[in-house]
Design a protein around this motif. Structure first.
Motif, mmCIF file in Angstrom:
data_model
loop_
_atom_site.group_PDB
_atom_site.id
_atom_site.type_symbol
_atom_site.label_atom_id
_atom_site.label_comp_id
_atom_site.label_asym_id
_atom_site.label_seq_id
_atom_site.Cartn_x
_atom_site.Cartn_y
_atom_site.Cartn_z
ATOM 1 N N PHE A 25 -19.351 -45.302 -63.018
ATOM 2 C CA PHE A 25 -20.014 -46.605 -63.033
ATOM 3 C C PHE A 25 -21.250 -46.661 -63.929
ATOM 4 O O PHE A 25 -21.545 -47.709 -64.495
ATOM 5 N N LEU B 37 -18.037 -47.020 -67.408
ATOM 6 C CA LEU B 37 -17.936 -48.476 -67.328
ATOM 7 C C LEU B 37 -19.239 -49.175 -67.708
ATOM 8 O O LEU B 37 -19.228 -50.336 -68.114
ATOM 9 N N TRP C 116 -21.551 -50.305 -65.793
ATOM 10 C CA TRP C 116 -21.731 -51.478 -64.947
ATOM 11 C C TRP C 116 -23.151 -51.591 -64.430
ATOM 12 O O TRP C 116 -23.615 -52.683 -64.136
ATOM 13 N N HIS C 117 -23.814 -50.481 -64.226
ATOM 14 C CA HIS C 117 -25.174 -50.533 -63.722
ATOM 15 C C HIS C 117 -25.923 -49.247 -64.046
ATOM 16 O O HIS C 117 -25.342 -48.285 -64.507
ATOM 17 N N ARG D 217 -21.980 -54.123 -60.020
ATOM 18 C CA ARG D 217 -21.766 -54.651 -61.370
ATOM 19 C C ARG D 217 -22.872 -55.647 -61.676
ATOM 20 O O ARG D 217 -22.926 -56.725 -61.112
ATOM 21 N N THR D 218 -23.747 -55.261 -62.579
ATOM 22 C CA THR D 218 -24.885 -56.094 -62.937
ATOM 23 C C THR D 218 -24.388 -57.451 -63.425
ATOM 24 O O THR D 218 -23.480 -57.540 -64.236
ATOM 25 N N TYR E 298 -17.844 -56.945 -55.290
ATOM 26 C CA TYR E 298 -18.121 -55.560 -55.659
ATOM 27 C C TYR E 298 -18.876 -54.770 -54.586
ATOM 28 O O TYR E 298 -18.486 -53.668 -54.230
#
Length: 154
Positions: free
Chosen positions: A36, A40, A42-43, A121-122, A130
């Protein structure tokens, strides 16, 4: 009505469970970090900062997971005479599942919801889907670890 007395959990079983728990925290933390944070993207561990401090916070998180892996290896080394029995034991695997699940639930509830350090997920809805899925994915290994623990302690 008489109640059944549970047998005392031996020291070797407790050590195996704690070793598994430390390994579980390290494993779930590293999975979060690699998938993550890095793949990805995402954050970041702390999302409310400049890009520099976001990456810096990820580095601190990496230091934490690497330290947990090192601690798990040291615990396994301390139990090296019975290593095959430890790693193949129900206490170790219940500890691993409990550690992984506890990390995931703690991260979802405390880091995401209470402290608001980051979302899964920002930019997505702060809770659904999520973060709810994140917490639920921690409850599964937690429940499995508790069930396995109940089997070896009764």
């Amino acid at each position: 009505m008489a109640t059944a007395v549970r047998p005392a959990v031996g020291g070797a079983a407790r050590r195996a469970a704690w070793t598994g728990a430390v390994a579980g925290v390290a494993l779930m933390g590293a999975l979060d970090e690699v998938v993550f944070h890095q793949l990805l993207q995402w954050h970041h561990f702390y999302a409310h900062a400049t890009a520099y401090w976001q990456v810096f916070s990820d580095g601190l998180f990496h230091l934490f997971t690497a330290s947990m892996f090192a601690a798990a290896v040291m615990l396994l080394w301390a139990q090296r005479r019975e290593l095959a029995a430890v790693v193949g034991s129900a206490p170790f695997w219940s500890g691993l599942l409990l550690g992984a699940g506890a990390f995931q639930v703690f991260d979802g509830v405390v880091d995401h919801e209470l402290l608001g350090l980051h979302q899964v997920r920002t930019g997505a809805d702060p809770l659904w889907p999520y973060d709810v899925a994140w917490i639920a994915s921690g409850l599964a290994p937690l429940a499995a670890g508790l069930a396995l623990r109940r089997r070896w302690t009764s």
